[in-house]
Design a protein around this motif. Sequence first.
Motif, mmCIF file in Angstrom:
data_model
loop_
_atom_site.group_PDB
_atom_site.id
_atom_site.type_symbol
_atom_site.label_atom_id
_atom_site.label_comp_id
_atom_site.label_asym_id
_atom_site.label_seq_id
_atom_site.Cartn_x
_atom_site.Cartn_y
_atom_site.Cartn_z
ATOM 1 N N LEU A 45 10.071 8.994 3.090
ATOM 2 C CA LEU A 45 9.998 8.013 1.999
ATOM 3 C C LEU A 45 10.641 8.512 0.718
ATOM 4 O O LEU A 45 11.151 7.740 -0.084
ATOM 5 N N PHE A 46 10.625 9.819 0.519
ATOM 6 C CA PHE A 46 11.132 10.388 -0.724
ATOM 7 C C PHE A 46 12.492 11.068 -0.534
ATOM 8 O O PHE A 46 12.960 11.761 -1.435
ATOM 9 N N HIS A 90 1.695 13.898 -5.834
ATOM 10 C CA HIS A 90 3.108 14.269 -5.800
ATOM 11 C C HIS A 90 3.996 13.115 -6.280
ATOM 12 O O HIS A 90 5.079 12.884 -5.737
ATOM 13 N N VAL A 91 3.542 12.420 -7.316
ATOM 14 C CA VAL A 91 4.288 11.269 -7.839
ATOM 15 C C VAL A 91 5.676 11.672 -8.336
ATOM 16 O O VAL A 91 6.592 10.845 -8.415
ATOM 17 N N ASP A 92 5.865 12.952 -8.661
ATOM 18 C CA ASP A 92 7.161 13.423 -9.148
ATOM 19 C C ASP A 92 8.256 13.298 -8.094
ATOM 20 O O ASP A 92 9.442 13.435 -8.398
ATOM 21 N N ARG A 93 7.865 13.027 -6.846
ATOM 22 C CA ARG A 93 8.857 12.887 -5.786
ATOM 23 C C ARG A 93 9.614 11.561 -5.857
ATOM 24 O O ARG A 93 10.622 11.381 -5.189
ATOM 25 N N ILE A 94 9.111 10.619 -6.662
ATOM 26 C CA ILE A 94 9.829 9.348 -6.843
ATOM 27 C C ILE A 94 10.928 9.586 -7.872
ATOM 28 O O ILE A 94 10.762 9.358 -9.071
ATOM 29 N N PRO A 102 10.790 -2.556 -1.227
ATOM 30 C CA PRO A 102 10.099 -2.866 0.034
ATOM 31 C C PRO A 102 10.998 -2.841 1.265
ATOM 32 O O PRO A 102 10.584 -2.374 2.326
ATOM 33 N N LYS A 103 12.233 -3.356 1.158
ATOM 34 C CA LYS A 103 13.142 -3.362 2.307
ATOM 35 C C LYS A 103 13.494 -1.936 2.715
ATOM 36 O O LYS A 103 13.582 -1.615 3.906
ATOM 37 N N ARG A 104 13.709 -1.081 1.713
ATOM 38 C CA ARG A 104 14.004 0.316 2.024
ATOM 39 C C ARG A 104 12.811 0.977 2.704
ATOM 40 O O ARG A 104 12.970 1.702 3.693
ATOM 41 N N ILE A 105 11.613 0.737 2.189
ATOM 42 C CA ILE A 105 10.408 1.338 2.764
ATOM 43 C C ILE A 105 10.241 0.905 4.216
ATOM 44 O O ILE A 105 9.947 1.722 5.095
ATOM 45 N N GLN A 106 10.439 -0.384 4.496
ATOM 46 C CA GLN A 106 10.317 -0.869 5.868
ATOM 47 C C GLN A 106 11.337 -0.186 6.789
ATOM 48 O O GLN A 106 11.008 0.215 7.915
ATOM 49 N N HIS A 107 12.551 -0.034 6.315
ATOM 50 C CA HIS A 107 13.581 0.626 7.113
ATOM 51 C C HIS A 107 13.201 2.080 7.390
ATOM 52 O O HIS A 107 13.343 2.569 8.527
ATOM 53 N N ASP A 143 0.820 -1.207 0.000
ATOM 54 C CA ASP A 143 0.000 0.000 0.000
ATOM 55 C C ASP A 143 0.859 1.263 0.000
ATOM 56 O O ASP A 143 0.463 2.292 -0.560
ATOM 57 N N PHE A 144 2.031 1.184 0.635
ATOM 58 C CA PHE A 144 2.952 2.313 0.584
ATOM 59 C C PHE A 144 3.413 2.536 -0.861
ATOM 60 O O PHE A 144 3.438 3.679 -1.342
ATOM 61 N N VAL A 145 3.778 1.455 -1.530
ATOM 62 C CA VAL A 145 4.232 1.549 -2.915
ATOM 63 C C VAL A 145 3.122 2.132 -3.792
ATOM 64 O O VAL A 145 3.355 3.037 -4.610
ATOM 65 N N PHE A 146 1.904 1.633 -3.604
ATOM 66 C CA PHE A 146 0.771 2.108 -4.401
ATOM 67 C C PHE A 146 0.532 3.594 -4.182
ATOM 68 O O PHE A 146 0.369 4.358 -5.133
ATOM 69 N N LYS A 147 0.518 4.028 -2.918
ATOM 70 C CA LYS A 147 0.266 5.440 -2.614
ATOM 71 C C LYS A 147 1.356 6.324 -3.199
ATOM 72 O O LYS A 147 1.079 7.404 -3.747
#
Length: 358
Positions: free
Chosen positions: A305-306, A280-284, A292-297, A270-274
Motif C-alpha cells: 500500500l505504501f 506509521h502514518v509517515d509512510r503516506i 480508492p482505485k489504487r488501493i483496490q488494485h 477502512d483501508f484509507v482510515f487505517k
Amino acid sequence: MSRLKCALRGFDLKALLFLLIGVPIIIFVIYVHGQKVTYFLRPIWEKPPKPFTVLPHYYHENASMANLCKLHGWKVREAPRRVFDAVLFSNELDILDIRWHELSPYVSEFVLLESNSTFTGLEKKLHFKENRQKFEFAESRLTYGMIGGRFVKGENPFVEESYQRVALDQLLKIAGITDDDLLIMSDVDEIPSGHTINLLRWCDDTPEILHLQLKNYLYSFQFMLDDKSWRASVHRYRAGKTRYAHYRQTDDLLADSGWHCSFCFRYINDFVFKMKAYSHVDRIRFSYFLNPKRIQHVICQGADLFDMLPEEYTFQEIIAKLGPIPSTYSAVHLPAYLLEKVDQYRYLLPGNCMRESG
C-alpha cells in the motif's frame, strides 16, 4: 555578443547542463524513491536483532492434553489457568469477531479498550460501543473501557499508543486479573489459535513470557507474506511486574501459533482510515496513495500500500521478497469461525480480492 562568448569560454558546457538538468532530476528521484533506497541499504546500517529461541509446537486434535504437555517438556495441571485476552480496539469489527470466536472456549475474560482518538490524533467513532450488540456471546465475560484522546498535534504517534496501553493495564486490574492468570498481549489482528491458548492454560512450567510465531497475511488469507510475526505474546501475570506492551520481551518463541492478518478490511474506506490512523502514518508520502482505485488494485495484486521495499536485514531476504506476494489457494488450518461464516467473510478467503466501497 563577443563578450558573452568570452564569458562562456570559462565554463564547461557539460558541467553546466548537469547542474541545470541533472541535479534537479537526481533530487526528484531521491524525493520519490529515497525511502526505497534507505530500506534497500538497511543491511548496511542496521544489524538484525538477536534470533529467537524457537520452541517446537506439537498439536493434534486427537492427542491428549497430558501427552501434548509432555511433548513440550511441561506437566499437565489439575485445572486450567484463567485466560484474559486484552486488546486496544480501533475499527476492526470483523477481525475481532473472528478472534473472539476462535478464543471463546478458552478465555475467562475479554478486555477491550477503545478511544475516540487514533494514535495519530485523529478523531474517530467508538466503533465497538456502537456495535456492541454484535458481540452478545461475549458480554458476560467482557470488561469494556473507553479513554478520551489527548489530541496533541504534531506528537509522535507512539506516545499516544503508549498512553493507551498504560490505560489498558488499569483496565486489566478492573477486570480482576491475578497472579498466574494467563494474559494475551496482541493487536486485534494478531490472532492466537485456540489450541495454542488451550495448551498454555493446561500446562505447568511454561515460560512466564512467551512470544507467539504467527503466519503473516496481508489483506486476506490469500497473501501469506511469511511466518515472522512475533509481537503477540502470552504472559503468566505478575502484579506490579507485568506491563501491557507490544515489543520484544523475551527470547522464547512458540512456533506456528496462529495468524496475523494485517489490513484485512471489508471496505476500502477502512483501508484509507487505517493508513492515516496508525503509528506509521509517515509512510503516506504522496496523496495518491489514498486513492480508492489504487488501493483496490494493490489489494488484488498483493502489492504494498505504501510502495515500500521489504523490511529485512539481508540483501538476500530483500531481493527474495521484491514484487507482489504470491497467492496461496489453501484455506486449510484457518480460524474455524471464518469457515463457518463463509458467506459473511468470504472476502477474507483466497480468490476474493474485491472490496466494497462503503
